[in-house]
Each structure stands twice: as C-alpha cells, then as structure tokens.
Scaffold this active site. Structure first.
Site, short mmCIF file in Angstrom:
data_model
loop_
_atom_site.label_atom_id
_atom_site.label_comp_id
_atom_site.label_asym_id
_atom_site.label_seq_id
_atom_site.Cartn_x
_atom_site.Cartn_y
_atom_site.Cartn_z
CG ASN A 157 -1.88 1.24 1.48
OD1 ASN A 157 -1.80 1.94 0.30
ND2 ASN A 157 -2.61 1.22 2.61
CE LYS A 198 -0.28 3.02 4.81
NZ LYS A 198 -0.11 3.24 6.15
CG HIS A 257 -5.88 1.47 5.33
ND1 HIS A 257 -5.28 2.33 6.22
CD2 HIS A 257 -4.78 0.66 5.06
CE1 HIS A 257 -4.20 2.33 6.33
NE2 HIS A 257 -3.78 0.96 5.66
CD GLU A 294 -3.20 5.25 6.68
OE1 GLU A 294 -2.07 4.84 7.02
OE2 GLU A 294 -3.12 5.19 5.57
CD GLU A 352 -3.66 -2.45 7.43
OE1 GLU A 352 -2.47 -2.43 6.94
OE2 GLU A 352 -4.48 -1.58 7.17
N GLY A 381 2.57 2.55 10.69
CA GLY A 381 3.41 3.64 10.55
C GLY A 381 4.01 4.28 11.85
CB SER A 435 5.70 -1.52 11.74
OG SER A 435 4.93 -0.12 12.04
#
Length: 252
Positions: free
Chosen positions: A10, A12, A95, A97, A165, A171, A211
């Site tokens: 991904n 992003k 996701h 985010e 996730e 991140g 990560s």
C-alpha cells in the site's frame, strides 16, 4: 489445499512520476524466489494506469479505495466500474486511516465491499483495533464487529482477503509480536468458522499489516494463521522483495 501467500504493498498518498518509475523499476528487477505467493501493489489513483502498464506481469495492481455505489454526481470519488474498466483487479477497502480520518463506519465499509465484489473486483478488507481498544482488552470484540458487518453483506468470500491491521502498529514502527498477530488471526479464523462457515474459515487468507519490514517478515510469516502481509512504508523500498520472499517459510 494450502492458502496461497499474499503480499500487498500500500503506497498510500506517496510518490511523484519519477519516484513511481523508480519503485516500479526496483520491483521489476527484484528476484522473487518464493513460488507460492501472490503480489499486489496499490499506488495512488493518479499513478494506477502508469503502474499497471509498466509493472512486471506476475504482480497485480490494486486501487486504495472505491465508491460505495455506481458513479455519478460524487465529486472526487472513483467507482468500482471505473476500476473494472481499467482492468484493475483489486481494491483495498476499510483501511484504518479511512476509518479514523474519514469516519468510515463498519457498515459503510461493508456496503463498499459488497458493491465492489458485485462488480467483479477482489477486495482486501481491513480490520483492526486502536491502542486504547487493545489496552481495554476489547481487540476481538472490535475486530469481530468489523468482520461481522462485512459478513452480513457478503455471500461469496472467494474474492476477499482479510487484512488485520492493529492501528497502533501502522506507521509507528511498533509491530505486533508474531504471537500477538497469530492470536488475533487464529481468533478471526475461528470467528469465520463459527459465523460464516468452516470452509470459508479454512480458505480465506488473513494477512497482517502494521510496520512489516524485511527484518520481521519471516518470523511473522512463520505463524500458522498469518497468510501474508499488507505492507505500508516498506513497500516503497527495495526490502519489499525480501518481504515477498518471506513466503518461502510456508513451503519450507
């Protein structure tokens, strides 16, 4: 039959034309030694056609999102039909985010998943808990609720990859230990067996994101219920090839 290892990258909201060309060049030159692995990379929308055209044929391309219904007066959105028209086989939905920054609810993610599948797309559906939820001991409650919303709308799981996730590991440089990842993956598979079907539980790939890098991917891949990865930052670097090759531990 063994579940085929799955590695998604991904990208992003990153990249310029020059940077994307460099990333694709690195991927095209990479030596993939693992045989039982499916690789999908997900560039920003504006680079999707360019990447699809220039990427090696054994790697596939995914979009990072799509709209919940047919196109129309939805400024800024991309429809599932458009992705199909571009021969983009995969899309990432739900996701963390988007759940946190754009307030996408479990039901909205489920509706998007069902619609994308109905148009012939394959879906990487993301679930995961925040640090507060993990510390409160509600990880499985949260992840099960996210998965249930999808299960309520989806009948055919053949084209769904479930990505676990943990939000606290995305991140941040923090990574769930192999045991922590395995525990949630095991419980997710058990949930699918009890609430969808044993067959869906046995065949659905549950991948880990948070990560993941070249240094920790082999140990994570060695866990029995970890069927691959959804990789963020490391998918922009040469070590993504090392992560792909960690699939070899499944056949070792």
């Amino acid at each position: 039959m063994a579940r085929k290892f799955f590695v998604g990258g991904n990208w992003k909201c990153n990249g310029t034309v020059e940077e994307v060309k460099k990333i694709v060049g690195t991927l095209n030159a990479g030596q993939v030694t693992a045989s039982n692995v499916e690789v999908v990379v997900s560039p920003p929308f504006v680079f999707v056609p360019m990447v699809k055209e220039s990427l090696r044929p054994d790697f596939q391309v995914a979009a990072q999102n799509c709209w919940v219904k047919k196109g129309g007066a939805y400024t800024g959105e991309i429809s599932a039909e458009m992705l199909v028209n571009l021969n983009i086989p995969w899309v990432i939905l739900g996701h963390s985010e988007r759940r946190s920054l754009l307030k996408e609810s479990n039901e909205f993610v489920a509706d998007k998943t069902a619609y994308a599948l109905s148009k012939g797309l394959k879906v990487i559906a993301c679930v995961g808990e925040t640090l507060e939820q993990r510390e409160a001991g509600t990880t499985m409650e949260v992840v099960a609720a996210q998965t249930k919303a999808i299960a309520d709308k989806v009948t055919n799981w053949a084209d769904v990859v479930l990505a676990y996730e943990p939000v606290w590991a995305i991140g941040t440089g923090k990574v769930a230990t192999p045991a922590q990842a395995q525990e949630v993956h095991f419980e997710l598979r058990k949930w699918l067996a009890e609430n969808v079907s044993p067959d869906v539980a046995a065949t659905t790939r549950i991948i880990y994101g948070g990560s993941v890098n070249g240094a920790n991917s082999k140990e994570l891949a060695g866990q029995p219920d970890v069927d691959g990865f959804l990789v963020g930052g490391a998918s922009l670097k040469p070590e993504f090839i090392d992560i792909i090759n960690s699939a070899s531990v499944k056949s070792a």
